[in-house]
Design an enzyme around this catalytic site. Sequence first.
Site, PDB file in Angstrom:
ATOM      1  N   ASN A  28      53.347  18.826   3.139  1.00 59.63           N
ATOM      2  CA  ASN A  28      54.294  18.314   2.154  1.00 59.63           C
ATOM      3  C   ASN A  28      55.354  17.473   2.833  1.00 59.63           C
ATOM      4  O   ASN A  28      55.604  17.610   4.032  1.00 59.63           O
ATOM      5  CB  ASN A  28      54.968  19.462   1.399  1.00 59.63           C
ATOM      6  CG  ASN A  28      55.903  20.283   2.281  1.00 59.63           C
ATOM      7  OD1 ASN A  28      55.449  21.098   3.071  1.00 59.63           O
ATOM      8  ND2 ASN A  28      57.192  20.069   2.143  1.00 59.63           N
ATOM      9  N   CYS A  29      55.952  16.566   2.065  1.00 61.94           N
ATOM     10  CA  CYS A  29      57.181  15.911   2.481  1.00 61.94           C
ATOM     11  C   CYS A  29      58.284  16.441   1.572  1.00 61.94           C
ATOM     12  O   CYS A  29      58.134  17.503   0.974  1.00 61.94           O
ATOM     13  CB  CYS A  29      57.047  14.390   2.420  1.00 61.94           C
ATOM     14  SG  CYS A  29      56.730  13.735   0.776  1.00 61.94           S
ATOM     15  N   MET A  30      59.383  15.746   1.427  1.00 66.57           N
ATOM     16  CA  MET A  30      60.497  16.276   0.653  1.00 66.57           C
ATOM     17  C   MET A  30      60.150  16.459  -0.820  1.00 66.57           C
ATOM     18  O   MET A  30      60.627  17.381  -1.467  1.00 66.57           O
ATOM     19  CB  MET A  30      61.707  15.331   0.775  1.00 66.57           C
ATOM     20  CG  MET A  30      62.301  15.300   2.164  1.00 66.57           C
ATOM     21  SD  MET A  30      63.013  16.874   2.670  1.00 66.57           S
ATOM     22  CE  MET A  30      64.463  16.921   1.623  1.00 66.57           C
ATOM     23  N   THR A  31      59.310  15.591  -1.370  1.00 66.02           N
ATOM     24  CA  THR A  31      59.055  15.626  -2.813  1.00 66.02           C
ATOM     25  C   THR A  31      57.586  15.730  -3.179  1.00 66.02           C
ATOM     26  O   THR A  31      57.267  15.846  -4.352  1.00 66.02           O
ATOM     27  CB  THR A  31      59.617  14.346  -3.476  1.00 66.02           C
ATOM     28  OG1 THR A  31      59.023  13.193  -2.859  1.00 66.02           O
ATOM     29  CG2 THR A  31      61.128  14.274  -3.329  1.00 66.02           C
ATOM     30  N   ARG A  32      56.670  15.674  -2.202  1.00 66.45           N
ATOM     31  CA  ARG A  32      55.250  15.571  -2.513  1.00 66.45           C
ATOM     32  C   ARG A  32      54.421  16.625  -1.791  1.00 66.45           C
ATOM     33  O   ARG A  32      54.644  16.905  -0.620  1.00 66.45           O
ATOM     34  CB  ARG A  32      54.711  14.183  -2.123  1.00 66.45           C
ATOM     35  CG  ARG A  32      55.475  13.050  -2.752  1.00 66.45           C
ATOM     36  CD  ARG A  32      54.993  11.711  -2.240  1.00 66.45           C
ATOM     37  NE  ARG A  32      55.837  10.636  -2.720  1.00 66.45           N
ATOM     38  CZ  ARG A  32      55.603   9.347  -2.509  1.00 66.45           C
ATOM     39  NH1 ARG A  32      54.552   8.973  -1.805  1.00 66.45           N
ATOM     40  NH2 ARG A  32      56.425   8.428  -2.988  1.00 66.45           N
TER      41      ARG A  32
END
EC number: 2.7.1.192
Length: 474
Positions: A28-32
């Site tokens: 994951n990244c910050m939003t995905r």
Amino acid sequence: MAKEISSELLNTILTRVGGPGNIASCGNCMTRLRLGVHDSSLVDPDIKTLEGVKGVILTSDQVQVVFGPGKAHRAAKAMSELLGEAPVQDAAEIAAQNKRQLKAKQTSGVQQFLAKFATIFTPLIPGFIAAGLLLGIATLIATVMHVPADAQGTLPDALNFMKVFSKGLFTFLVILVGYNAAQAFGGTGVNGAIIAALFLLGYNPAATTGYYAGFHDFFGLPIDPRGNIIGVLIAAWACARIEGMVRRFMPDDLDMLLTSLITLLITATLAYLIIMPLGGWLFEGMSWLFMHLNSNPLGCAVLAGLFLIAVVFGVHQGFIPVYLALMDSQGFNSLFPILSMAGAGQVGAALALYWRAQPHSALRSQVRGAIIPGLLGVGEPLIYGVTLPRMKPFITACLGGAAGGLFIGLIAWWGLPMGLNSAFGPSGLVALPLMTSAQGILPAMAVYAGGILVAWVCGFIFTTLFGCRNVNLD
């Protein structure tokens, strides 16, 4: 959507991406939620219609499901648990998937390379934000209350305490990057951290600061530990590749004893002879390019205008090494506030759509649900729920962002360059206390606020005039 990601939703997503056997990686990244897939033809693009999913980005080897800040981390953790419970595949399935994975690697090398930056830097982003906010708040308090740098007492001590986290982070940042980068490229993290530490050591015995390495040249050749983040990334990649080659020929009984030892010796030799000078040249070139773009109003407009497109394609993490290079060369990240104007332009576009939509339309409900995150710097709900599906407002949002970038570029051109006090941070209004400049925090905050206002207004005007024609406003 509930705070927790439901298992039913994750099971549905897992089914629609081809099942557990089609998943190559989960992160994951910050939003995905980022799911690496072996065969993209098995992915159902209608994942984006699921309740709780704000958008989906598909590439040849990855599915990015947009959940939003915080939720993406929980989704990745829960998905990893689901994948851990999946049944074991047979040899034929594994062979077929390996073949598809190899094909994907051959056809999507650029995107895979950029995706590595998300793997390396995403775990560091919460620390960047926390340290930057503490530094910004402390600097703002010191400026407003006129606290001298050498003042004594409870308040100065508290302010220095708030600033120490940023100093610690950026002093030893290359070690964290080296660790994550070595892992991302398939090596052992601690080997990457040790190699990165070579870039921190001092090689001048007469220096009064830093940590002396114990020698000032490498077998008679001068040592020039430049390049910092750029050099560390190259060295970590080389370290991982060398480790893989050594491990192939190392007997199992000697693997733990000798693999890392040989890897470090070879990589350090390459670092001193080749990577440090090469990293220094690349670092100087990259810094020169973006510093000149940042001081060029048209360059700033282009960067801000194109950033939303980079977000849509999921390659915006590729800017993070540039942020770090600018921190080293300027003392602040002058690119980040320029790119943040893209989100501000989108807020203006969304407000124009809200104004033009019918009072009880679904569009107004969508804007109401996404506008607060947009104001606070989280743009995905507006991108995937409001502007991108209608296309024209997305284009006018980009134009609004370009106008904000032009404004910041003009102010820099007239003698007031400014930027973020950290390599990475929140955008939108939340970033105001993180702004800094050679003239102090208040002028920097004023310039950033002016850029946001310009982007809001221009995004609103462009969308009202050109972004609502033949567009579904229901």
